[in-house]
Scaffold this motif. Structure first.
Motif, short mmCIF file in Angstrom:
data_model
loop_
_atom_site.label_atom_id
_atom_site.label_comp_id
_atom_site.label_asym_id
_atom_site.label_seq_id
_atom_site.Cartn_x
_atom_site.Cartn_y
_atom_site.Cartn_z
N ARG A 254 -35.69 32.34 25.96
CA ARG A 254 -36.66 31.61 25.14
C ARG A 254 -37.57 31.16 26.52
O ARG A 254 -38.58 31.22 26.52
N ASP A 255 -36.79 30.40 27.57
CA ASP A 255 -37.46 29.60 28.63
C ASP A 255 -38.09 30.64 29.38
O ASP A 255 -39.20 30.38 29.88
N VAL A 256 -37.73 32.04 29.74
CA VAL A 256 -38.24 32.87 30.78
C VAL A 256 -39.41 33.40 29.96
O VAL A 256 -40.67 33.62 30.65
N THR A 257 -39.39 33.75 28.66
CA THR A 257 -40.41 34.53 27.96
C THR A 257 -41.48 33.33 28.00
O THR A 257 -42.77 33.90 28.31
N ASP A 258 -41.43 32.06 27.64
CA ASP A 258 -42.19 31.06 27.70
C ASP A 258 -42.96 31.06 29.06
O ASP A 258 -44.28 30.67 29.32
N LYS A 259 -42.19 30.85 30.01
CA LYS A 259 -42.66 30.81 31.45
C LYS A 259 -43.61 31.81 31.74
O LYS A 259 -44.73 31.56 32.48
N TYR A 260 -43.68 33.10 31.17
CA TYR A 260 -44.33 34.30 31.63
C TYR A 260 -45.49 34.37 30.65
O TYR A 260 -46.67 35.25 31.06
N THR A 261 -45.44 33.85 29.44
CA THR A 261 -46.48 34.16 28.55
C THR A 261 -47.39 32.91 28.15
O THR A 261 -48.60 33.01 27.61
N ASN A 262 -46.75 31.76 28.14
CA ASN A 262 -47.48 30.72 27.55
C ASN A 262 -48.72 29.97 28.35
O ASN A 262 -48.61 29.75 29.74
N ASN A 263 -49.93 30.13 27.98
CA ASN A 263 -50.95 29.63 28.69
C ASN A 263 -51.38 30.40 29.89
O ASN A 263 -51.70 30.17 30.99
N LYS A 264 -51.00 31.55 29.87
CA LYS A 264 -51.26 32.67 31.04
C LYS A 264 -52.56 33.20 30.83
O LYS A 264 -52.93 33.74 29.62
N CYS A 265 -53.02 33.94 31.73
CA CYS A 265 -54.04 34.90 31.63
C CYS A 265 -53.73 36.34 31.39
O CYS A 265 -52.98 36.71 32.39
N PRO A 266 -53.90 36.76 30.30
CA PRO A 266 -53.46 38.34 30.18
C PRO A 266 -54.04 39.25 30.82
O PRO A 266 -55.26 38.86 31.22
N VAL A 267 -53.79 40.40 30.96
CA VAL A 267 -54.49 41.75 31.18
C VAL A 267 -54.26 42.65 30.05
O VAL A 267 -53.59 42.70 29.36
#
Length: 461
Positions: free
Chosen positions: A423-436
């Protein structure tokens, strides 16, 4: 050994479901029983020789080289792919016909590949023929002919292949995904290279490429199968001891990576479906987040309408197929989902991807996590159930980590990933990030980038 691994991998999901935490010792013992040591020797010229010996009658052996499109500049992008094709067009010691005759007489199967960070030439053969194969491969990388005539033929082959790639929409989507994610840096380049480079690179350009990158310390001689490690070491001494390891100036290094959240859309209403890849930047090979994110990718799973559901994300069933992916490089990666859908489903699919990330970040269940782990470990077992898969893993692991990670160690790393860590790692890389985003086809229905970027902030989903 290969057949044993195949039998076990088919049963592994059922077995691992039974081996719960109270039987973790039995679980690790079962994995350890499959594990055969990988031996590693560093030669005097810093060539690395690695092998895993089994009782197989066949062996896969090859040379894995720390070079790919990421080491190329804009003006020679595609050189590595050209070199790979020319290595088996003949050497200064043997003509192409003689090389092909030697391979054919052994009944061996040759493989070669070039990617953004790695290149390799390898072959599967009867174990008794390993000495001859090692001699042929060594001759190919040390004495390539690189004639203008052969280069002209290879150019034609690659240009035809480029046309085929352009008709393969999935390949186009992922090339565009890299180009926009890593714009302005070599990691955004294609492996084939632009047409103008394919047509203009000369034999001298390719010789310079080989002389710059094909150094002993950047090469691994890997083998898996019936051959013994000391035999492989002796063959390396016999055929590769003269491989140079000195550089003119500084040794080549990976170019600096720069990820840019952005998008590229190639609208083509003539295509029947929309093809979309949506991703965020992921970790590199040596990041502690790599394994948890692999588990998250497995949890997202895959779906194909023609084959049935392979994951737990029923919201994806609005599309024709989807697949979670996790592309990893030395210092970066792309964690995302690729999907194929009807034109008017594009926006629904983009929402479904974000919902899947949100679900893994906040509400993945222990049962879903166990299934994801089982699926991932089974996949690893299947990949290493042949001498070819084992050899590939040995070569690439040595280049990436400096060692072959034992299968039971890797499986234990996966098993030990907790629900909270995923949960923490997925949130770290996806939450409020700029997607491509890379989208090809009738993609008018796909909402604008700013809207998708806003949705990346979970509080607003």
């Amino acid at each position: 050994m290969a057949s044993k691994l195949l039998r076990i991998s088919k049963k592994f999901t059922t077995i691992s479901q039974r081996l719960k935490s109270s039987h973790s010792g039995d679980f690790q013992a079962a994995l350890a029983s499959l594990n055969i040591p990988t031996e590693l020797t560093v030669a005097n010229n810093n060539l690395r020789v690695a092998s895993q010996s089994t009782d197989s009658d066949t062996t896969t052996v090859g040379l894995f080289i720390d070079v790919g499109a990421r080491y190329e500049e804009a003006n020679n992008n595609g050189a590595g792919n050209l070199v790979q094709r020319l290595l088996f067009k003949g050497t200064t010691k043997r003509a192409q016909a003689d090389l092909e005759s030697d391979i054919s007489s052994l009944g061996a199967r040759l493989f070669s590949t070039t990617s953004r960070e790695r290149s390799a030439i390898y072959a599967t053969c009867l174990t008794k023929d390993v000495p001859k194969i090692v001699e042929i491969l060594s001759d190919a990388i040390q004495n390539p002919k690189l004639s203008s005539e052969d280069l002209a033929k290879v150019r034609s082959e690659i240009l035809r292949e480029a046309d085929e790639v352009e008709s393969n929409v999935q390949d186009v989507v992922f090339d565009y995904l890299h180009a926009t994610a890593y714009q302005g840096s070599p990691l955004g380049q294609t492996v084939l290279g632009p047409r103008e480079n394919i047509q203009s690179l000369t034999p001298n350009d390719l010789k310079y490429y080989i002389d710059t990158h094909f150094k002993a310390s950047r090469i691994v001689l890997a083998a898996a199968g019936g051959v013994k490690h000391n035999e492989i070491v002796q063959l390396a001494q016999q055929h590769l001891s003269k491989l140079e390891n000195s550089f003119d100036g500084e040794p080549p290094v990976l170019s600096r990576c720069r990820y840019t959240g952005s998008e590229v859309r190639l609208r083509d209403d003539s295509l029947p479906y929309a093809y979309i890849a949506l991703a965020v930047e992921g970790p590199g090979w040596n990041s502690p987040d790599r394994i948890p994110l692999l588990v998250a990718t497995s949890a997202i799973g895959a779906y194909d309408r023609s084959q049935g559901k392979l994951g737990e994300n029923s919201t994806y069933e609005i599309c024709h197929n989807y697949q979670g992916f996790n592309v990893t490089y030395s210092d970066t990666g792309l964690f995302g989902v690729y999907s194929v859908c009807e034109p008017l489903q594009c926006d629904d699919i983009s929402k479904a991807v974000l919902e899947a990330w949100h679900r893994v970040s906040y509400s993945i269940t222990d049962a879903e996590l166990d299934e994801a782990k089982n699926r991932l470990i089974t996949q690893l077992l299947n990949q290493q159930s042949t001498t070819k898969g084992n050899c590939e893993d040995i070569g690439n692991s040595i280049l990436s980590f400096g060692r072959r990670v034992p299968l039971n160690e890797l499986a234990a790393s996966i098993e030990n990933v907790s629900n909270q860590t995923v949960r923490d790692v997925t949130d770290k890389y996806t939450n409020n990030k700029c997607p491509v985003i890379s989208a090809v086809g009738p993609v008018e229905n796909l909402t604008d980038y700013i809207n998708i970027r806003t949705r990346m902030y979970w509080a607003r989903v």
